[in-house]
Design a protein around this motif. Structure first.
Motif, PDB file in Angstrom:
ATOM      1  N   VAL A 173       5.048  35.871  18.794  1.00 20.67           N
ATOM      2  CA  VAL A 173       4.394  36.833  19.674  1.00 20.67           C
ATOM      3  C   VAL A 173       5.166  38.144  19.565  1.00 20.67           C
ATOM      4  CG1 VAL A 173       3.466  35.141  21.291  1.00 20.67           C
ATOM      5  CG2 VAL A 173       5.761  36.064  21.658  1.00 20.67           C
ATOM      6  N   HIS A 174       4.514  39.250  19.928  1.00 18.07           N
ATOM      7  CA  HIS A 174       5.188  40.544  19.851  1.00 18.07           C
ATOM      8  C   HIS A 174       6.217  40.685  20.963  1.00 18.07           C
ATOM      9  CE1 HIS A 174       5.701  44.930  20.387  1.00 18.07           C
ATOM     10  NE2 HIS A 174       5.568  44.974  19.078  1.00 18.07           N
ATOM     11  N   GLY A 175       5.808  40.401  22.188  1.00 21.03           N
ATOM     12  CA  GLY A 175       6.747  40.362  23.303  1.00 21.03           C
ATOM     13  C   GLY A 175       7.136  41.697  23.890  1.00 21.03           C
ATOM     14  N   ASN A 176       6.595  42.803  23.372  1.00 24.46           N
ATOM     15  CA  ASN A 176       7.010  44.126  23.851  1.00 24.46           C
ATOM     16  C   ASN A 176       5.827  45.091  23.820  1.00 24.46           C
ATOM     17  OD1 ASN A 176       8.792  46.077  24.805  1.00 24.46           O
ATOM     18  ND2 ASN A 176       9.498  46.657  22.772  1.00 24.46           N
ATOM     19  N   ILE A 177       4.658  44.612  24.225  1.00 23.22           N
ATOM     20  CA  ILE A 177       3.448  45.436  24.173  1.00 23.22           C
ATOM     21  C   ILE A 177       3.516  46.509  25.249  1.00 23.22           C
ATOM     22  CG2 ILE A 177       0.941  45.438  24.433  1.00 23.22           C
ATOM     23  CD1 ILE A 177       0.983  42.547  23.389  1.00 23.22           C
ATOM     24  N   MET A 178       3.501  47.752  24.832  1.00 19.21           N
ATOM     25  CA  MET A 178       3.553  48.908  25.719  1.00 19.21           C
ATOM     26  C   MET A 178       3.141  50.141  24.914  1.00 19.21           C
ATOM     27  SD  MET A 178       7.717  49.405  25.950  1.00 19.21           S
ATOM     28  CE  MET A 178       7.572  50.876  26.962  1.00 19.21           C
ATOM     29  N   LEU A 201      12.682  40.541  20.128  1.00 15.47           N
ATOM     30  CA  LEU A 201      13.143  39.252  19.635  1.00 15.47           C
ATOM     31  C   LEU A 201      12.756  38.164  20.628  1.00 15.47           C
ATOM     32  CD1 LEU A 201      16.775  40.025  18.395  1.00 15.47           C
ATOM     33  CD2 LEU A 201      14.690  39.893  17.037  1.00 15.47           C
ATOM     34  N   PRO A 202      12.451  36.956  20.152  1.00 18.62           N
ATOM     35  CA  PRO A 202      12.138  35.853  21.071  1.00 18.62           C
ATOM     36  C   PRO A 202      13.384  35.398  21.818  1.00 18.62           C
ATOM     37  CG  PRO A 202      12.251  35.054  18.820  1.00 18.62           C
ATOM     38  CD  PRO A 202      12.355  36.545  18.740  1.00 18.62           C
ATOM     39  N   GLU A 203      13.153  34.682  22.914  1.00 16.32           N
ATOM     40  CA  GLU A 203      14.250  34.226  23.755  1.00 16.32           C
ATOM     41  C   GLU A 203      15.259  33.375  22.980  1.00 16.32           C
ATOM     42  OE1 GLU A 203      14.453  35.036  27.128  1.00 16.32           O
ATOM     43  OE2 GLU A 203      12.786  36.357  26.673  1.00 16.32           O
ATOM     44  N   SER A 204      14.784  32.632  21.987  1.00 10.41           N
ATOM     45  CA  SER A 204      15.674  31.742  21.236  1.00 10.41           C
ATOM     46  C   SER A 204      16.772  32.493  20.492  1.00 10.41           C
ATOM     47  CB  SER A 204      14.862  30.903  20.243  1.00 10.41           C
ATOM     48  OG  SER A 204      14.193  31.733  19.312  1.00 10.41           O
ATOM     49  N   CYS A 205      16.550  33.779  20.210  1.00  7.05           N
ATOM     50  CA  CYS A 205      17.540  34.582  19.481  1.00  7.05           C
ATOM     51  C   CYS A 205      18.693  35.037  20.364  1.00  7.05           C
ATOM     52  CB  CYS A 205      16.875  35.806  18.856  1.00  7.05           C
ATOM     53  SG  CYS A 205      15.771  35.427  17.478  1.00  7.05           S
ATOM     54  N   PHE A 206      18.558  34.849  21.680  1.00  4.82           N
ATOM     55  CA  PHE A 206      19.560  35.349  22.607  1.00  4.82           C
ATOM     56  C   PHE A 206      20.383  34.219  23.220  1.00  4.82           C
ATOM     57  CE2 PHE A 206      16.263  38.644  22.654  1.00  4.82           C
ATOM     58  CZ  PHE A 206      17.026  39.766  22.395  1.00  4.82           C
ATOM     59  N   THR A 207      21.596  34.553  23.574  1.00  2.00           N
ATOM     60  CA  THR A 207      22.429  33.621  24.328  1.00  2.00           C
ATOM     61  C   THR A 207      21.930  33.568  25.772  1.00  2.00           C
ATOM     62  OG1 THR A 207      24.002  35.326  24.998  1.00  2.00           O
ATOM     63  CG2 THR A 207      24.401  34.230  22.882  1.00  2.00           C
ATOM     64  N   ARG A 208      22.603  32.796  26.584  1.00  2.00           N
ATOM     65  CA  ARG A 208      22.182  32.646  27.976  1.00  2.00           C
ATOM     66  C   ARG A 208      22.764  33.722  28.883  1.00  2.00           C
ATOM     67  NH1 ARG A 208      19.581  28.002  29.132  1.00  2.00           N
ATOM     68  NH2 ARG A 208      19.581  26.377  27.536  1.00  2.00           N
ATOM     69  N   GLU A 209      23.423  34.703  28.328  1.00  2.00           N
ATOM     70  CA  GLU A 209      23.995  35.763  29.164  1.00  2.00           C
ATOM     71  C   GLU A 209      22.890  36.440  29.968  1.00  2.00           C
ATOM     72  OE1 GLU A 209      26.514  39.926  28.684  1.00  2.00           O
ATOM     73  OE2 GLU A 209      26.643  38.375  27.153  1.00  2.00           O
ATOM     74  N   GLY A 229      12.114  34.779  33.877  1.00  2.00           N
ATOM     75  CA  GLY A 229      12.972  34.249  32.832  1.00  2.00           C
ATOM     76  C   GLY A 229      12.304  33.315  31.853  1.00  2.00           C
ATOM     77  N   GLN A 230      10.981  33.128  31.947  1.00  2.00           N
ATOM     78  CA  GLN A 230      10.297  32.254  31.014  1.00  2.00           C
ATOM     79  C   GLN A 230      10.054  32.954  29.686  1.00  2.00           C
ATOM     80  OE1 GLN A 230       6.813  30.380  32.742  1.00  2.00           O
ATOM     81  NE2 GLN A 230       7.785  30.232  34.754  1.00  2.00           N
ATOM     82  N   ASN A 231       9.807  32.175  28.646  1.00  2.00           N
ATOM     83  CA  ASN A 231       9.616  32.715  27.305  1.00  2.00           C
ATOM     84  C   ASN A 231       8.279  33.435  27.173  1.00  2.00           C
ATOM     85  OD1 ASN A 231      12.025  31.539  26.629  1.00  2.00           O
ATOM     86  ND2 ASN A 231      11.115  29.810  25.556  1.00  2.00           N
ATOM     87  N   ALA A 232       8.222  34.377  26.243  1.00  2.00           N
ATOM     88  CA  ALA A 232       6.961  35.024  25.900  1.00  2.00           C
ATOM     89  C   ALA A 232       6.048  34.026  25.202  1.00  2.00           C
ATOM     90  CB  ALA A 232       7.216  36.223  24.987  1.00  2.00           C
ATOM     91  N   CYS A 233       4.758  34.124  25.477  1.00  2.00           N
ATOM     92  CA  CYS A 233       3.785  33.213  24.885  1.00  2.00           C
ATOM     93  C   CYS A 233       2.437  33.923  24.841  1.00  2.00           C
ATOM     94  CB  CYS A 233       3.693  31.916  25.690  1.00  2.00           C
ATOM     95  SG  CYS A 233       3.162  32.171  27.400  1.00  2.00           S
ATOM     96  N   GLU A 234       1.396  33.219  24.420  1.00  2.00           N
ATOM     97  CA  GLU A 234       0.073  33.827  24.351  1.00  2.00           C
ATOM     98  C   GLU A 234      -0.365  34.352  25.712  1.00  2.00           C
ATOM     99  OE1 GLU A 234      -3.135  31.894  22.118  1.00  2.00           O
ATOM    100  OE2 GLU A 234      -1.612  30.478  21.429  1.00  2.00           O
ATOM    101  N   ALA A 235      -0.107  33.586  26.761  1.00  2.00           N
ATOM    102  CA  ALA A 235      -0.533  33.996  28.097  1.00  2.00           C
ATOM    103  C   ALA A 235       0.150  35.286  28.534  1.00  2.00           C
ATOM    104  CB  ALA A 235      -0.240  32.874  29.101  1.00  2.00           C
ATOM    105  N   THR A 236       1.448  35.437  28.242  1.00  2.00           N
ATOM    106  CA  THR A 236       2.148  36.666  28.634  1.00  2.00           C
ATOM    107  C   THR A 236       1.682  37.850  27.798  1.00  2.00           C
ATOM    108  OG1 THR A 236       4.027  36.221  27.153  1.00  2.00           O
ATOM    109  CG2 THR A 236       4.155  35.345  29.387  1.00  2.00           C
ATOM    110  N   GLU A 237       1.285  37.605  26.538  1.00  2.00           N
ATOM    111  CA  GLU A 237       0.736  38.674  25.712  1.00  2.00           C
ATOM    112  C   GLU A 237      -0.599  39.163  26.282  1.00  2.00           C
ATOM    113  OE1 GLU A 237       2.409  39.407  21.859  1.00  2.00           O
ATOM    114  OE2 GLU A 237       3.354  39.573  23.833  1.00  2.00           O
ATOM    115  N   ILE A 238      -1.418  38.215  26.757  1.00  2.00           N
ATOM    116  CA  ILE A 238      -2.707  38.575  27.344  1.00  2.00           C
ATOM    117  C   ILE A 238      -2.497  39.425  28.599  1.00  2.00           C
ATOM    118  CG2 ILE A 238      -4.753  37.637  28.515  1.00  2.00           C
ATOM    119  CD1 ILE A 238      -4.556  35.254  26.542  1.00  2.00           C
ATOM    120  N   TYR A 239      -1.520  39.043  29.416  1.00  2.00           N
ATOM    121  CA  TYR A 239      -1.205  39.847  30.599  1.00  2.00           C
ATOM    122  C   TYR A 239      -0.813  41.268  30.188  1.00  2.00           C
ATOM    123  CZ  TYR A 239       1.042  41.491  34.863  1.00  2.00           C
ATOM    124  OH  TYR A 239       1.391  42.239  35.964  1.00  2.00           O
ATOM    125  N   SER A 240       0.075  41.382  29.202  1.00  2.00           N
ATOM    126  CA  SER A 240       0.533  42.701  28.759  1.00  2.00           C
ATOM    127  C   SER A 240      -0.612  43.534  28.212  1.00  2.00           C
ATOM    128  CB  SER A 240       1.633  42.543  27.699  1.00  2.00           C
ATOM    129  OG  SER A 240       2.767  41.901  28.227  1.00  2.00           O
TER     130      SER A 240
END
Length: 256
Positions: A173-178, A201-209, A229-240
């Motif tokens: 997913v893009h995760g930064n639609i604006m 970047l997806p959540e998996s690329c980041f540490t838990r900081e 704090g949930q991961n980006a997904c199709e549903a969050t892209e639709i919201y954006s």
């Protein structure tokens, strides 16, 4: 706003809105576009740098985050403008970062600015170097015109859905639609052609900081579950996309 030219680069303190990613030099406390509080930020950057095989000249700092920064740079070999994003090493999971960027680099799409290179800068930073196409971004167009016609909005969102579908096929997913992540470029085959840039970047690329993963993303277009704090997904892209469509048609963000 204070400007100071240093021997090793350019230093600038300015007021920045982390919601719309605009910079202000007047002494105000709230963004006049969305009412979010302005933060004094450091926009420093070096004059030039060699990254991989490329010699880059820095032109501006686009995003002055504490852990994530973005710059417009120019490749000295061909004068091409590129997007140079850096991530502090303490927030990155190296293997996930490498795997994700390898997959993204292999993706080609007419509406997506391609990733050209990625890697590390010493032990302190990870970087992503992408194409940064010349053109007016959607935020600039909305500031100039106030709002878009329904016909133009549909035209742009058809392209947006097309490129997001290509990302979905890759499991991304893009995760930064604006608005600032959409550039309108000249193309003899199509008027108002869209190029999608500044992919998160997806959540998996980041540490838990805590607090670092979403700092590159505008809260104006961020789905509530991502705020939690949930991961980006199709549903969050639709919201954006819904929030962005509201902005395009009304000229106002969905909330302030």
């Amino acid at each position: 706003m204070a400007f100071c030219i240093l021997r090793e680069g350019f230093f600038q303190m300015a007021l920045f809105c982390f919601a719309c990613h605009r910079t202000f030099d007047q002494q105000i406390t709230e963004c006049p576009f969305d009412s979010f509080a302005l933060i004094e930020a450091n926009f420093d950057y070096p004059p030039s740098m060699t990254v991989g095989s490329r010699s880059l000249t820095f032109e501006s700092c686009l995003f002055p985050g504490e852990h994530i920064r973005a710059y417009a740079v120019r490749d000295q070999a061909n004068a091409q403008t590129l997007l140079f994003e850096t991530y502090a090493s303490q927030i990155i999971e190296p293997e996930y970062f490498k795997n994700h960027l390898s997959n993204l680099k292999s993706l080609t799409h007419d509406n997506l600015a391609p990733v050209l290179d990625f890697g590390t800068l010493g032990e302190g930073l990870y970087y992503v170097l992408s194409d940064y196409p010349y053109g007016e971004n959607l935020d600039e167009k909305l500031v100039k015109n106030g709002q878009l016609s329904p016909q133009l909005t549909v035209h742009l969102f058809n392209q947006l859905l097309n490129v997001l579908g290509a990302l979905k096929e890759k499991g991304m997913v893009h995760g930064n639609i604006m608005p600032t992540a959409i550039t309108l470029v000249e193309d003899s085959r199509m008027a108002d052609k869209l190029k999608l840039v500044r992919m998160s970047l997806p959540e998996s690329c980041f540490t838990r900081e805590a607090g670092t993963r979403a700092e590159y993303i505008s809260p104006l277009y961020l789905a509530p579950e991502r705020v939690r704090g949930q991961n980006a997904c199709e549903a969050t892209e639709i919201y954006s996309m819904g929030a962005l469509m509201y902005k395009c048609l009304s000229g106002m963000p969905p909330y302030t």
